[in-house]
Design a protein around this motif. Structure first.
Motif, PDB file in Angstrom:
ATOM      1  N   GLY A  68       0.815  -1.204   0.000  1.00 46.02           N
ATOM      2  CA  GLY A  68       0.000   0.000   0.000  1.00 46.02           C
ATOM      3  C   GLY A  68       0.848   1.252   0.000  1.00 46.02           C
ATOM      4  N   PRO A  69       0.202   2.424  -0.021  1.00 46.57           N
ATOM      5  CA  PRO A  69       0.942   3.691  -0.112  1.00 46.57           C
ATOM      6  C   PRO A  69       1.962   3.890   1.003  1.00 46.57           C
ATOM      7  N   VAL A  70       1.618   3.517   2.239  1.00 47.15           N
ATOM      8  CA  VAL A  70       2.541   3.727   3.360  1.00 47.15           C
ATOM      9  C   VAL A  70       3.793   2.875   3.190  1.00 47.15           C
ATOM     10  N   LEU A  71       3.613   1.590   2.879  1.00 48.29           N
ATOM     11  CA  LEU A  71       4.771   0.704   2.719  1.00 48.29           C
ATOM     12  C   LEU A  71       5.585   1.067   1.477  1.00 48.29           C
ATOM     13  N   ARG A  72       4.939   1.524   0.442  1.00 46.26           N
ATOM     14  CA  ARG A  72       5.710   1.934  -0.745  1.00 46.26           C
ATOM     15  C   ARG A  72       6.622   3.109  -0.419  1.00 46.26           C
ATOM     16  N   ARG A  73       6.137   4.017   0.408  1.00 48.49           N
ATOM     17  CA  ARG A  73       6.988   5.155   0.794  1.00 48.49           C
ATOM     18  C   ARG A  73       8.147   4.702   1.665  1.00 48.49           C
ATOM     19  N   ARG A  74       7.996   3.581   2.361  1.00 50.74           N
ATOM     20  CA  ARG A  74       9.041   3.082   3.265  1.00 50.74           C
ATOM     21  C   ARG A  74       9.787   1.884   2.678  1.00 50.74           C
ATOM     22  N   GLU A  75       9.555   1.612   1.427  1.00 49.83           N
ATOM     23  CA  GLU A  75      10.100   0.388   0.829  1.00 49.83           C
ATOM     24  C   GLU A  75      11.610   0.324   0.949  1.00 49.83           C
TER      25      GLU A  75
END
Length: 218
Positions: free
Chosen positions: A184-191
């Motif tokens: 999701g968006p949160v994990l993509r930003r923290r990938e």
């Protein structure tokens, strides 16, 4: 599933659906006492109430409390919704079933959780276990003999640790449901951060959600 999700309140997503499926499969006695901790918009509490259970729901966010109360009223379902931090509002009570969809997303800001805002619904410290560990410590004391805890979390935040802690507390625990979903968006930003820490393998582009079921022996 529900009528109202105001800004800042966690909207039902894949983890809610996965936990709702586990709830559907759980045999409950008539009039079972159910606790939905971290209820958000009240989606899981309402599902439990539809089965005839006596449901108490708790959330630390006043916005979530008011949303859940309104959703229960619109659905015509009796749910007792309290404001407070996890199990504090129900101290001394016991339950046949505890539902938990806690914050479980690892966050780069270490061992701090955001004091307010939408991120409070998902950020849970550097390993994603800040709230999960507390549930593992405190939930066993609120279960009646034969009572069950159903907890959903990410595979990134150590489901095996959850199972181990609950077993050490005297419960029979195991992962009973799994689902792989797109990041999701949160994990993509923290990938990048997650990969650097070894929490997300280089070739992995999905997150695994799991339901841990833990039962207190009779």
């Amino acid at each position: 599933m529900i009528a109202l999700v105001p800004p800042g309140v966690y909207a039902p997503q894949e983890d809610t659906e996965l936990l709702a499926g586990a709830l559907f499969d759980e045999p409950l006695p008539p009039g079972a006492e159910v606790l939905d901790v971290g209820t958000g918009s009240g989606a899981l509490a309402l599902e439990a109430a539809r089965r005839g259970s006596r449901v108490t729901a708790v959330d630390v966010s006043w916005s979530a409390v008011w949303a859940a109360r309104l959703n229960a009223r619109l659905a015509g379902l009796p749910v007792h919704i309290r404001h407070g931090n996890l199990f504090e509002p129900v101290n001394g009570d016991t339950f046949d079933l505890i539902l938990a969809n806690p914050p479980y997303v690892p966050a780069p800001d270490g061992h701090r959780r955001p004091p307010r805002g939408a991120a409070r619904a998902w950020d849970a410290g550097g390993d994603g276990r800040m709230v999960v560990d507390r549930i593992c410590r405190e939930a066993p004391g609120l279960l009646r003999p034969g009572g069950v805890l159903l907890l959903v979390q990410s595979g990134l935040s150590g489901p095996d640790l959850t199972v181990g802690q609950l077993c050490a507390a005297g419960l029979k625990a195991a992962v009973t449901r799994r689902r792989r979903i797109a990041l999701g968006p949160v994990l993509r930003r923290r990938e990048r951060w997650l990969r650097e820490r070894g929490m997300l393998p280089v070739a992995e582009d999905k997150e695994e959600l799991v339901v841990v079921r833990a039962e207190l022996p009779v």
